[in-house]
Design a protein around this motif. Structure first.
Motif, short mmCIF file in Angstrom:
data_model
loop_
_atom_site.label_atom_id
_atom_site.label_comp_id
_atom_site.label_asym_id
_atom_site.label_seq_id
_atom_site.Cartn_x
_atom_site.Cartn_y
_atom_site.Cartn_z
N GLU A 105 0.80 -1.22 0.00
CA GLU A 105 0.00 0.00 0.00
C GLU A 105 0.84 1.27 0.00
OE1 GLU A 105 -3.34 0.24 -0.22
OE2 GLU A 105 -3.33 -1.93 -0.52
N TYR A 106 2.05 1.21 0.57
CA TYR A 106 2.84 2.43 0.72
C TYR A 106 4.09 2.45 -0.15
CZ TYR A 106 -0.12 3.90 4.55
OH TYR A 106 -1.21 4.32 5.28
N LEU A 107 4.81 1.34 -0.24
CA LEU A 107 6.07 1.36 -0.99
C LEU A 107 5.86 1.32 -2.49
CD1 LEU A 107 8.71 -0.66 1.00
CD2 LEU A 107 7.91 1.68 1.27
N LEU A 108 4.91 0.52 -2.95
CA LEU A 108 4.72 0.40 -4.40
C LEU A 108 4.32 1.72 -5.06
CD1 LEU A 108 3.08 -3.11 -4.88
CD2 LEU A 108 5.43 -2.41 -5.33
N PRO A 109 3.36 2.49 -4.48
CA PRO A 109 3.03 3.79 -5.12
C PRO A 109 4.22 4.72 -5.17
CG PRO A 109 1.32 3.15 -3.56
CD PRO A 109 2.47 2.20 -3.35
N MET A 110 5.06 4.71 -4.12
CA MET A 110 6.21 5.62 -4.11
C MET A 110 7.32 5.13 -5.02
SD MET A 110 6.54 7.08 -0.26
CE MET A 110 6.43 5.49 0.53
N ALA A 111 7.41 3.82 -5.20
CA ALA A 111 8.42 3.28 -6.10
C ALA A 111 8.15 3.72 -7.53
CB ALA A 111 8.46 1.76 -6.02
N ALA A 112 6.87 3.91 -7.84
CA ALA A 112 6.49 4.31 -9.19
C ALA A 112 6.58 5.83 -9.37
CB ALA A 112 5.06 3.85 -9.49
N PHE A 113 6.77 6.53 -8.25
CA PHE A 113 6.76 7.98 -8.33
C PHE A 113 8.13 8.52 -8.75
CE2 PHE A 113 7.50 12.13 -6.37
CZ PHE A 113 6.53 12.84 -7.06
N ARG A 114 8.10 9.62 -9.52
CA ARG A 114 9.34 10.26 -9.95
C ARG A 114 10.01 10.90 -8.74
NH1 ARG A 114 5.19 12.15 -11.52
NH2 ARG A 114 5.62 14.28 -10.94
N ALA A 115 11.27 10.61 -8.53
CA ALA A 115 11.98 11.20 -7.40
C ALA A 115 13.41 11.52 -7.81
CB ALA A 115 11.99 10.24 -6.21
N ALA A 116 13.93 12.62 -7.30
CA ALA A 116 15.28 13.03 -7.65
C ALA A 116 16.29 12.04 -7.07
CB ALA A 116 15.56 14.43 -7.11
N SER A 117 17.12 11.48 -7.90
CA SER A 117 18.07 10.46 -7.44
C SER A 117 19.19 11.07 -6.61
CB SER A 117 18.67 9.73 -8.65
OG SER A 117 19.32 10.66 -9.51
N THR A 118 19.37 12.38 -6.67
CA THR A 118 20.46 13.01 -5.94
C THR A 118 20.12 13.25 -4.47
OG1 THR A 118 19.62 15.18 -6.61
CG2 THR A 118 21.32 14.18 -8.00
N ILE A 119 18.87 13.11 -4.11
CA ILE A 119 18.46 13.36 -2.73
C ILE A 119 18.34 12.04 -1.98
CG2 ILE A 119 16.64 14.32 -1.26
CD1 ILE A 119 18.11 16.43 -2.83
N GLU A 120 19.00 11.96 -0.82
CA GLU A 120 18.91 10.75 -0.01
C GLU A 120 17.58 10.74 0.73
OE1 GLU A 120 21.20 8.40 3.62
OE2 GLU A 120 22.01 10.28 2.83
#
Length: 328
Positions: A105-120
């Motif tokens: 419910e929580y990880l899969l939606p965020m895994a599909a979301f665009r996120a800046a790879s430079t930010i930890e």
């Protein structure tokens, strides 16, 4: 009229108290049958909970994926000594029955979301922040979402950006947006969640706008607010969940950035930015546009027209204060 062995097993908890036995105990001891049945139910529940805690202890590594120290410190979850009980407490916070459901419910939606790879960032921390935002949004009663009303609301919000009292400012923002179907919440980000804000459709008629007050300055706050407003107005059908991290770079992010920048300083006025060389000129320009001087400074710094330490004193700065249960 029961065998001694049966009574012994009831006393030792090996045999359950049946409704028939409860009635007989009522006759002998006077306490009603409901008294015995309630204790039987509570005892069996306690046994089941202990067994469940024993099972949940095997998920102790999951707790390390969460910003548990911050979640406890800010009252998002209660602190439990038993590891199984702590896992259960966190599952309750997320509103899921087990860790596998949480991942789905929580990880899969965020895994599909665009996120800046430079930010930890840590998915568990982002998930916790979003969930707390949802909890806060549930407390806000909203009318069904209305696109035109929200457009009108953000025009009114622009006039609030000169407020320096943060509590008054936030209350006014929430009050303006709720009648348009948007719940605005301010949630501090835990360690591992470097988000500026997020938009999420909690239902077809209610939008969540979560803001983190990252960097604790008014220029970043107001830009983030109108950036998120742009996602609600422009991208409703495309993304049910959008989380903002520094460094995102795609067409929709650029569109939201441009909306926020132009909404605060219209393109017809942006040409005058090059002429601002003193604090007095910045303040006069901001007053003419009915915005805070710090917003102008932030724009000048972002576009590298000035250095990041110039005129920084014109920005309004905030700090987090932990309130008690009475809001004091």
């Amino acid at each position: 009229n029961r065998p001694v062995k049966t009574i012994n097993e009831i006393i030792k908890g090996k045999a359950a108290i049946t409704p028939e036995t409860a009635i007989q105990l009522e006759r002998v001891f006077g306490a009603p049958a409901s008294f015995w049945m309630n204790r039987e139910a509570r005892y069996r529940e306690a046994l089941a909970r202990q067994a469940e805690w024993a099972r949940l202890r095997s998920f102790n590594t999951w707790l390390r994926e969460l910003p548990l120290a911050d979640m406890k410190r800010w009252g998002w979850v209660l602190s439990r000594h038993d590891i199984g009980a702590q896992v259960e407490e966190c599952l309750k916070f997320f509103g899921v029955a087990d860790v596998d459901v949480w991942r789905r419910e929580y990880l899969l939606p965020m895994a599909a979301f665009r996120a800046a790879s430079t930010i930890e960032k840590h998915p568990g921390a982002v998930a916790a922040w979003l969930r707390q935002a949802q909890h806060e949004a549930e407390k806000i009663s909203c009318a069904p979402f209305d696109h035109e009303k929200f457009e009108d609301a953000i025009i009114k919000l622009r006039g609030l950006c000169q407020l320096t009292n943060s509590k008054e400012m936030i209350n006014a923002i929430v009050s303006e947006c709720a009648p348009a179907g948007v719940a605005v919440v301010i949630v501090r980000t835990p360690k591992g969640c470097p988000a500026f804000g997020a938009t999420r459709w909690l239902s077809p008629t209610k939008a969540l706008m979560a803001l983190s007050f990252r960097y604790l300055t008014n220029d970043v706050f107001w830009f983030s607010l109108f950036h998120e407003a742009a996602h609600i107005l422009l991208h409703r059908e495309h993304h049910p969940l959008i989380i903002e991290f520094k460094g995102l770079d795609d067409d929709k992010e650029k569109e939201a950035d441009r909306f926020a920048a132009d909404f605060l300083i219209p393109p017809s006025e942006a040409a005058h930015l090059n002429m601002l060389t003193s604090a007095k000129e910045i303040e006069a320009f901001a007053k003419r546009l009915n915005i805070a001087p710090g917003i102008v400074v932030g724009r000048l710094q972002h576009e590298k027209r000035i250095t990041f330490d110039q005129f920084d004193s014109l920005k309004v700065r905030y700090k987090w204060v932990l309130e008690d249960a009475d809001g004091a």
